[in-house]
Structure formats: structure tokens, C-alpha cells
Design a protein around this motif. Sequence first.
Motif, short mmCIF file in Angstrom:
data_model
loop_
_atom_site.label_atom_id
_atom_site.label_comp_id
_atom_site.label_asym_id
_atom_site.label_seq_id
_atom_site.Cartn_x
_atom_site.Cartn_y
_atom_site.Cartn_z
N PHE A 169 0.82 -1.21 0.00
CA PHE A 169 0.00 0.00 0.00
C PHE A 169 0.85 1.27 0.00
O PHE A 169 0.45 2.29 0.55
CB PHE A 169 -0.93 0.01 1.22
CG PHE A 169 -1.88 -1.15 1.26
CD1 PHE A 169 -3.14 -1.05 0.71
CD2 PHE A 169 -1.50 -2.36 1.83
CE1 PHE A 169 -4.01 -2.13 0.73
CE2 PHE A 169 -2.36 -3.44 1.87
CZ PHE A 169 -3.62 -3.33 1.31
N GLY A 170 2.02 1.22 -0.62
CA GLY A 170 2.88 2.39 -0.65
C GLY A 170 3.42 2.65 -2.03
O GLY A 170 3.34 1.81 -2.93
N CYS A 171 3.99 3.86 -2.22
CA CYS A 171 4.58 4.20 -3.52
C CYS A 171 5.53 5.38 -3.35
O CYS A 171 5.55 6.05 -2.32
CB CYS A 171 3.50 4.54 -4.55
SG CYS A 171 2.53 5.99 -4.14
N VAL A 172 6.33 5.60 -4.41
CA VAL A 172 7.27 6.71 -4.45
C VAL A 172 6.86 7.63 -5.59
O VAL A 172 6.74 7.20 -6.73
CB VAL A 172 8.72 6.22 -4.68
CG1 VAL A 172 9.67 7.41 -4.78
CG2 VAL A 172 9.14 5.28 -3.56
N MET A 173 6.60 8.90 -5.27
CA MET A 173 6.31 9.93 -6.27
C MET A 173 7.64 10.62 -6.59
O MET A 173 8.12 11.45 -5.84
CB MET A 173 5.28 10.91 -5.73
CG MET A 173 5.14 12.21 -6.52
SD MET A 173 4.61 12.00 -8.22
CE MET A 173 2.88 11.63 -8.01
N ALA A 174 8.26 10.22 -7.71
CA ALA A 174 9.62 10.66 -8.03
C ALA A 174 9.66 11.65 -9.17
O ALA A 174 10.68 11.78 -9.85
CB ALA A 174 10.49 9.44 -8.35
N ASP A 175 8.58 12.38 -9.40
CA ASP A 175 8.58 13.40 -10.45
C ASP A 175 9.68 14.43 -10.17
O ASP A 175 9.97 14.75 -9.01
CB ASP A 175 7.24 14.12 -10.52
CG ASP A 175 6.17 13.26 -11.16
OD1 ASP A 175 6.51 12.20 -11.69
OD2 ASP A 175 4.99 13.67 -11.14
N GLU A 176 10.26 14.97 -11.22
CA GLU A 176 11.26 16.01 -11.05
C GLU A 176 10.60 17.31 -10.56
O GLU A 176 9.37 17.43 -10.53
CB GLU A 176 12.00 16.24 -12.37
CG GLU A 176 12.97 15.11 -12.71
CD GLU A 176 13.88 15.45 -13.87
OE1 GLU A 176 13.57 16.40 -14.62
OE2 GLU A 176 14.90 14.76 -14.04
N MET A 177 11.44 18.26 -10.23
CA MET A 177 10.97 19.51 -9.65
C MET A 177 10.05 20.26 -10.61
O MET A 177 10.25 20.25 -11.82
CB MET A 177 12.14 20.42 -9.29
CG MET A 177 12.91 19.99 -8.05
SD MET A 177 13.93 18.53 -8.32
CE MET A 177 15.24 19.22 -9.33
N GLY A 178 9.02 20.88 -10.03
CA GLY A 178 8.16 21.75 -10.81
C GLY A 178 6.98 21.08 -11.48
O GLY A 178 6.21 21.73 -12.18
N LEU A 179 6.77 19.76 -11.25
CA LEU A 179 5.69 19.05 -11.93
C LEU A 179 4.42 18.97 -11.10
O LEU A 179 3.45 18.35 -11.53
CB LEU A 179 6.14 17.64 -12.32
CG LEU A 179 7.27 17.57 -13.36
CD1 LEU A 179 7.58 16.12 -13.71
CD2 LEU A 179 6.90 18.34 -14.61
N GLY A 180 4.40 19.58 -9.93
CA GLY A 180 3.16 19.63 -9.14
C GLY A 180 2.94 18.42 -8.25
O GLY A 180 1.81 17.95 -8.12
N LYS A 181 4.00 17.93 -7.61
CA LYS A 181 3.84 16.77 -6.72
C LYS A 181 2.94 17.11 -5.53
O LYS A 181 2.14 16.28 -5.09
CB LYS A 181 5.22 16.30 -6.23
CG LYS A 181 6.13 15.80 -7.34
CD LYS A 181 7.41 15.18 -6.79
CE LYS A 181 8.34 16.21 -6.20
NZ LYS A 181 8.95 17.09 -7.23
N THR A 182 3.05 18.33 -5.02
CA THR A 182 2.23 18.73 -3.87
C THR A 182 0.75 18.72 -4.22
O THR A 182 -0.07 18.18 -3.47
CB THR A 182 2.65 20.13 -3.39
OG1 THR A 182 4.04 20.14 -3.07
CG2 THR A 182 1.84 20.54 -2.18
#
Length: 736
Positions: A169-182
Motif C-alpha cells: 500500500f505504498g509508492c514513491v512519487m519521483a517526479d522532477e521539480m516543478g511538476l506539481g507533486k504537492t
Amino acid sequence: MRRSLAPSQVVKRIKREEDDPDWSEPKRAKKEAPVTHLNPYRKPLTPLCAQPGESCTSGEKHERYIQSILSRPFKVPIANYTGPLGLRALGVKRAGGRRALHDPFGEGALVLYEPPILSAHDLIRADKDKLEVHVVVDPLLSRVLRPHQREGVRFLWECVTGRRIPGSFGCVMADEMGLGKTLQCIALIWTLLRQSPDAKPEIEKAIVVSPSSLVRNWYNEVGKWLGARVTPLAIDGGSKDEIDRQLTNFMCQRGLRVPTPVLIISYETFRLHAHVLHKGKVGLIICDEGHRLKNSENQTYHALNAMSAQRRVLISGTPIQNDLLEYFSLVHFVNTGILGTANEFKKRFEMPILKGRDADASEKDRQAGEEKLKELIGIVNRCLIRRTSDILSKYLPEKIEQVVCCRLTPLQSKLYHHFLQQANPIEKLQDGKISVSSLSSITSLKKLCNHPALIYDKCVEGESGFDGALDLFPQNYNPKTLEPHLSGKMLVLDYILAITKSTTNDKVVLVSNYTQTLDLFEKLFRSRKYLYVRLDGTMSIKKRAKIVERFNDPTNPEFIFMLSSKAGGCGLNLIGANRLVMFDPDWNPANDEQAMARVWRDGQKKSCYIYRLLSTGTIEEKILQRQAHKKALSSCVVDEETDVERHFSLGELRELFTLNEDTLSDTHDRFKCRRCVNGREVRPPVDADCNSDLSQWRHTSHKKELRDQVLKLSWDTAVSFVFHQCSHINQKTGEE
């Protein structure tokens, strides 16, 4: 039976007899017939007899009329409609029962889950209060999500609900900076707090753990996108008893409508008060800048890992910063056991992959490394999503990134040679690894590359390596004033700022790893009468937000934003500037990338120019080369690039303490570039961008090849060589 003699009734009887000669007054029944919606004695609007001319009794007319009504099937008056009306026709009662929180069939709806389609027979037999419903992202958020963000929210939801990897039930959000991870994570939190296929909230509470500098940023972002719908609790500092009380109240909340369902807390505060948070359960925990958990042995990692939170999301634009074992720690935190134990991972993946990546590896080792790399990617990709910043090219203006090699001044060159002869740091290296005793030598050389003023005190005290170096300084040297011409990089910076100030209305962000260097910048700016602001580790969180807001306002006169990379390398939005100077490199490429992403991000309207200054032939070029090695490893594992060039072996670290003054660029020499003739590139690379390997960038030793007019005018100061690359093709001009 007595007939009414009222004129109105007499006229009715006469008209009925004229219309139907066989009609006669019915006898009144002893008991009143039940009231019906259709009067069997009325003449129908259309004939109901089977054949034309055939006579029917009134009873037959009634029966046939009822049958004609019942024989018509229910039809929804909207073509291809499958919503509540269509389900109601099959017997599903929606009023007061289960239903999706938001319309799954609305325009632009982001549907995360669709319940299985049941036949009419199954619907009749099913328990209407247990039917699953659609899970739909709130239109408030879905209408602002970009395509890659919609994909990201769907991925996050599928991971934390166990639909991608059963039992995990887990994952890593590894998008580069500026892609709207928040924003993507806020959409996930809000969806889980309100919805599930069971038509009830998936979770009651969520915790966001972030660096202290981003706690307020998270609080503001939640308010920006959700308004008064959620009241988050943000904690970073305060008395121990007060924080314990707030955390206890948060953990004790229960019920479908928790008053404060989101806690935002810094890593440091979480670690110190973990004993309170461990007493209860939370539905979701999100770790922002999650590469802080790269060391599974530190206290923060253990405190978070002990949290009773099944669903875990780790946000990191740079999941691989140094080695694969750190990467293992991150994946292990969100999905324990998916890669085995640390020792198993090291033997199974890390050792063969690194052996195959070495520049001196045999073909057999390379092939074995590639096979293990593919196996690792196949496992991790089920719980990791990664998009690079080239997606931003669709929404942002172009970015021109430039690595500028600057020649040392005569004073710097003399001091550099003197130190290498006196300190002899090469003997302190063992097996190509940097020992603790050599760290001081590295720091001294890096400061010398910035400006001789930074090592002047060491020369006065005669520290190791600088004994007798004071005699090399000019006789009239004054350490209280800054002389830019004594440093090649400072000289180039002085010209870049002066030309930018006099020829444009652009603002500049200036980044350094050392606060002592920021002190030198202040001396320069005061002498040039530049207005500036400064952000370093001594500034409070509240004050940071105020100066960032002020600097981004184009009506305010501040020209330069000085930034310590350690204090503000992540999370800051400095789109008020469109030029950024990285004055010195960091060993970790992630730190440099974080700092450089402060200006080229959502909201930027102007073309951006990034300047990375390096001292030619010095330790700074070696650091850049080491960055290239780490970035190549990250590209292979995270970005799945199998054709990344292998330029540097790990054993070349011993060359850290050398000085090559007979080169325009030591890095370019090591590339053994085949595109250049007499120092000029004649065959530009195809399909390269700022994310490509540095060897694929365009480069030049002549200012005529540059697009940036500011750097062109600064070239003759001390510039020897430039690597440059554009983020994307300008659609309006068709140029890079």
C-alpha cells in the motif's frame, strides 16, 4: 333510477346518445367502484378495437387500453444515458442509498474507480446498500490538474489502495521539480478523506511530514486548493507540552467527520514527539523530500517506520542521490520486503549493477549489470512513478542552461599550487575514496576557487597547506574589502550582474553552498549599489515567506535574491527572477538541481537563463564529473535510460587534487568529443535537451556560438569554455 334534470346533465346525456346510440345509463353499483386513473367509460382518443369497424364493449376497451400502456417499456429520454435514471429503470433505488460523491459522467471527470457492471438480474438480487460506487476526484481539483498530474493522482490512488501490488500500500512519487507533486498529493488526500468504493471515507486522518522550511508551504497549498473544506494542523516548533497536547488531540479524533483530518509536521518535530503519534493509527502518511530517509539507520527513519500507517507515499524528485542502497531504503520504507533485505538487495542488485556501470567493466559484467538493472526496474516500477521536467516545456517558456568554465586568476593559481605542494592531500586518499582527513583539504580548495579572501585567515594563521602563502597576496591587500578581479568566477559574476542590470529588467537568484561566500556577495552588492535580499539558515520560516512574496512582486525594486543552497534549495518558488547563478557545485547533483529549479517552474512567464560557474581545471570540474557519474546511475535506474555514456571510473577520484591549467575544460577533454574541430562544435547533437547527459550538450570555446547576449558580453573577462543546452524547441520561432 332518478335522472338529474339539471340543464348541464341533460346536455351531456343528449351528446352521449348522439355519439354512441348503444350507450345507456349504467346502473349504480351497490358499492362504489375504486377510483382509477383511467375512466373506462370515457371514449378513448384513438380506437382500441382490433379491426376497423369492429365494435367493442366498454370493458374490452378498458382492458385493451391498460395493456397498451403496460406493454410500453421504460425508456430514458437521454440517448446512451447510464446514470442514476438508467439504473433506476433496472430497479436500483438511489434516493437515500449509495451513490458517487461526484458525477462520474460529467465533463472532464477524473474517475479513479468504476464499479463492475452488473446485469439486471444481478442488480435485482444484490443488496442495494452494499453496491460499490464510482470514486471521482473532486471537480474543484480535477479541472486544474494537467494531464500528467491526472495520471499521477490515479497512480497514487491505485498504489495506496493496494490495487497495483496486492498486499502493498505504498509508492514513491519521483517526479522532477516543478511538476506539481504537492497538488497531486493534496488531490489524493482529499479523495481518500471523502470517498471509497464503499461510499464512505477511505481514511480518517493523514499526516504530511516535510522539512521545516516547507511546513508553512504545505499549509498554504492546502488552503489554496481546498479552501475551508479542510482545516489542517501545522506544527513546527513550540513548547514540548503544547505540541504533545496538539498531537494527542489529533490522534484521538474519531468519526466520519474529523474536525482536523490533516497534520503537517516537520521531520525534526516528528522525531522528538514520535511517542505520542505511535499511540494511534492514521490512514495515510506522506513524506515530502523523502530522500531524507535514504539512511535506514537514522532515528527519523525508525520513528516514521514505526508509525501505524499502512498507506505510505514518499515524495522525492531525486530518489537516487549517491548510491543504490539509499534507493533501497526509500522503496523498503513504502513497501517493506518488496526488494528483500538490505544484504539481499546488495548482493542481488547493487553489486552487479555498479560493476557493470564502471568505465573499465568487461562486456560480460556490463551484460550482467544490464540484466539486473532490468529486473530491478521491473519490480520498482510497480510502485514508483517518474516524469522528467521536459513535460514543463508544454507550459513554460524556454530555459537555457549553461555550464561556464572560468579561468583562475594568477593569485588563485599560485595559491592552488602552493597548497597542493604543502598539504600533499593525494597521500590521504585510500582506495579511491575520500577519507575524513582529506575533507578539510577539499573545502579549502573549493573556497579558494570562489575567492582567495575565503582562505586569507588560514594563510595568516599558517594552517596546514597554507604556511607561507600569505606572501603570495598583494602587498596592499585589504581583507575587509572585496576585490572581484582576484577571482575568475567573481569577475564573471560581476560582469553578468552589471550587464543584466543595465540592459534588461530581469531579476537574479544567486546560490552558494557557503554563507561566507554570501558575505562576500554582500560586499560586492553594496559597492555596486544593488538592492538585494538574503535567505540562509538563520532566517525564520515566517520571514522567509514574506521576503519570497516581496521579491516575486515585479513592482518591488530588489534585484538579487541571495540563497544558501542548504537553507532554501527546495520548495521555494522564485519566479520573480528568470536568471539564476549557481556559484559553486555540490557533490550531490540533486542539491544543485533543486536549487536550479527555483525559477523555471509553474507561473514563470519569461525565458530563463541558468549559469553554473566552475573554475577551469580545478576540483570543481572533478565535482561536476562525479555528478555526471551519479546522474548516469540515477538515469539508468529511475529514468530507465540504458544508453547513458560511461565516462568516469570510480578510481579517478584520486585526481581530485590536481590542477590542469593547460585546458579550456578538463570535463570536455575527458569526453573525447568527436563533434568538435579545433575547439568548435561542427556537428550539434540531435534530440538533446537539458536532461540529457552532459556529453550530449552543445558546447563552445567561442562566444559567437552562444545565444545568451549577457554571457556573450561577459566572455572576455575569464570564460574559457561553455556547455549550453536549451530545454525545448520554441514553437513560435522553430528554434531551440
